[in-house]
Write a protein that holds these residues in place. Structure first.
Motif, PDB file in Angstrom:
ATOM      1  N   TRP A  81      -4.828  12.895  43.848  1.00  0.00           N
ATOM      2  CA  TRP A  81      -4.229  12.650  45.167  1.00  0.00           C
ATOM      3  C   TRP A  81      -4.980  11.581  45.950  1.00  0.00           C
ATOM      4  CZ3 TRP A  81      -7.269  13.789  49.348  1.00  0.00           C
ATOM      5  CH2 TRP A  81      -8.321  14.672  49.145  1.00  0.00           C
ATOM      6  N   ARG A 127       6.546   9.588  48.102  1.00  0.00           N
ATOM      7  CA  ARG A 127       7.887   9.927  48.593  1.00  0.00           C
ATOM      8  C   ARG A 127       8.051  11.441  48.705  1.00  0.00           C
ATOM      9  NH1 ARG A 127      11.583   9.639  51.821  1.00  0.00           N
ATOM     10  NH2 ARG A 127      13.700   9.801  51.104  1.00  0.00           N
ATOM     11  N   ARG A 128       7.560  12.160  47.687  1.00  0.00           N
ATOM     12  CA  ARG A 128       7.627  13.618  47.718  1.00  0.00           C
ATOM     13  C   ARG A 128       6.855  14.162  48.916  1.00  0.00           C
ATOM     14  NH1 ARG A 128       5.620  15.141  42.402  1.00  0.00           N
ATOM     15  NH2 ARG A 128       6.957  13.463  41.754  1.00  0.00           N
ATOM     16  N   TRP A 129       5.658  13.596  49.143  1.00  0.00           N
ATOM     17  CA  TRP A 129       4.839  14.032  50.280  1.00  0.00           C
ATOM     18  C   TRP A 129       5.547  13.737  51.594  1.00  0.00           C
ATOM     19  CZ3 TRP A 129      -0.807  12.208  48.943  1.00  0.00           C
ATOM     20  CH2 TRP A 129      -1.266  12.950  47.854  1.00  0.00           C
ATOM     21  N   GLN A 130       6.209  12.589  51.660  1.00  0.00           N
ATOM     22  CA  GLN A 130       6.924  12.222  52.886  1.00  0.00           C
ATOM     23  C   GLN A 130       8.068  13.196  53.142  1.00  0.00           C
ATOM     24  OE1 GLN A 130       8.980   8.476  52.742  1.00  0.00           O
ATOM     25  NE2 GLN A 130       8.977   8.276  54.959  1.00  0.00           N
ATOM     26  N   VAL A 131       8.854  13.503  52.112  1.00  0.00           N
ATOM     27  CA  VAL A 131       9.987  14.415  52.250  1.00  0.00           C
ATOM     28  C   VAL A 131       9.513  15.806  52.674  1.00  0.00           C
ATOM     29  CG1 VAL A 131      11.796  15.617  50.945  1.00  0.00           C
ATOM     30  CG2 VAL A 131      11.495  13.154  50.683  1.00  0.00           C
ATOM     31  N   MET A 132       8.383  16.239  52.140  1.00  0.00           N
ATOM     32  CA  MET A 132       7.835  17.557  52.469  1.00  0.00           C
ATOM     33  C   MET A 132       7.152  17.587  53.837  1.00  0.00           C
ATOM     34  SD  MET A 132       6.291  18.482  48.695  1.00  0.00           S
ATOM     35  CE  MET A 132       5.162  19.676  49.366  1.00  0.00           C
ATOM     36  N   ALA A 184       6.427   7.851  43.712  1.00  0.00           N
ATOM     37  CA  ALA A 184       7.098   9.149  43.587  1.00  0.00           C
ATOM     38  C   ALA A 184       6.304  10.243  44.293  1.00  0.00           C
ATOM     39  CB  ALA A 184       7.299   9.497  42.107  1.00  0.00           C
ATOM     40  N   PHE A 185       4.977  10.244  44.112  1.00  0.00           N
ATOM     41  CA  PHE A 185       4.134  11.212  44.814  1.00  0.00           C
ATOM     42  C   PHE A 185       4.247  11.018  46.322  1.00  0.00           C
ATOM     43  CE2 PHE A 185       1.783  12.179  40.923  1.00  0.00           C
ATOM     44  CZ  PHE A 185       1.437  13.498  41.131  1.00  0.00           C
TER      45      PHE A 185
END
Length: 95
Positions: free
Chosen positions: A4, A39-44, A36-37
Motif C-alpha cells: 500500500w 480507484r478502489r480506495w477512492q470508491v470506498m 486499480a488500487f
C-alpha cells in the motif's frame, strides 16, 4: 516497503505533478494495478478519509481547531433565491 505504500506514493505523485496514470515514472510498478488500487480506495472513501485525517493533524499541529470556522464561497457559482430579482442579486449570466 509494503504494497500500500507504493499506491500512496503513486497517488501523491499523480496529484502533486498533475500527470496521468499512464505516465507514472518507472520508479513505480505498472500503472494499471496501482490505478486499480487507488480507484478502489477512492470508491470506498479511504482516500477522502485519509485526506481528512491528515488535514486535521496538520491543523492541530498548527494550534488550530481541526474543524474550520470559516468558509469562502465564490458568489459567481451560487445562485440567489428564486424570489430575489436578478438585478438585485448580482447575477451575471455572461460569466
Amino acid at each position: 516497503m509494503t504494497s500500500w505504500h507504493w499506491v500512496l506514493d503513486a497517488v501523491r505523485h499523480v496529484v502533486d505533478n498533475g500527470v496521468k496514470w499512464a505516465n507514472l515514472k518507472r520508479d513505480f510498478p505498472p500503472y494499471r494495478p496501482v490505478h486499480a488500487f487507488a480507484r478502489r480506495w477512492q470508491v470506498m472513501g479511504l482516500l477522502a478519509e485519509l485526506h481528512d485525517r491528515l488535514r486535521d493533524k496538520v491543523r492541530e499541529r498548527e494550534g488550530r481547531s481541526p474543524d474550520p470556522t470559516a468558509a469562502i464561497v465564490d458568489s459567481q457559482c451560487v445562485r440567489a433565491a428564486a424570489n430575489i430579482p436578478r438585478p438585485a442579486s448580482g447575477w451575471d449570466g455572461g460569466k
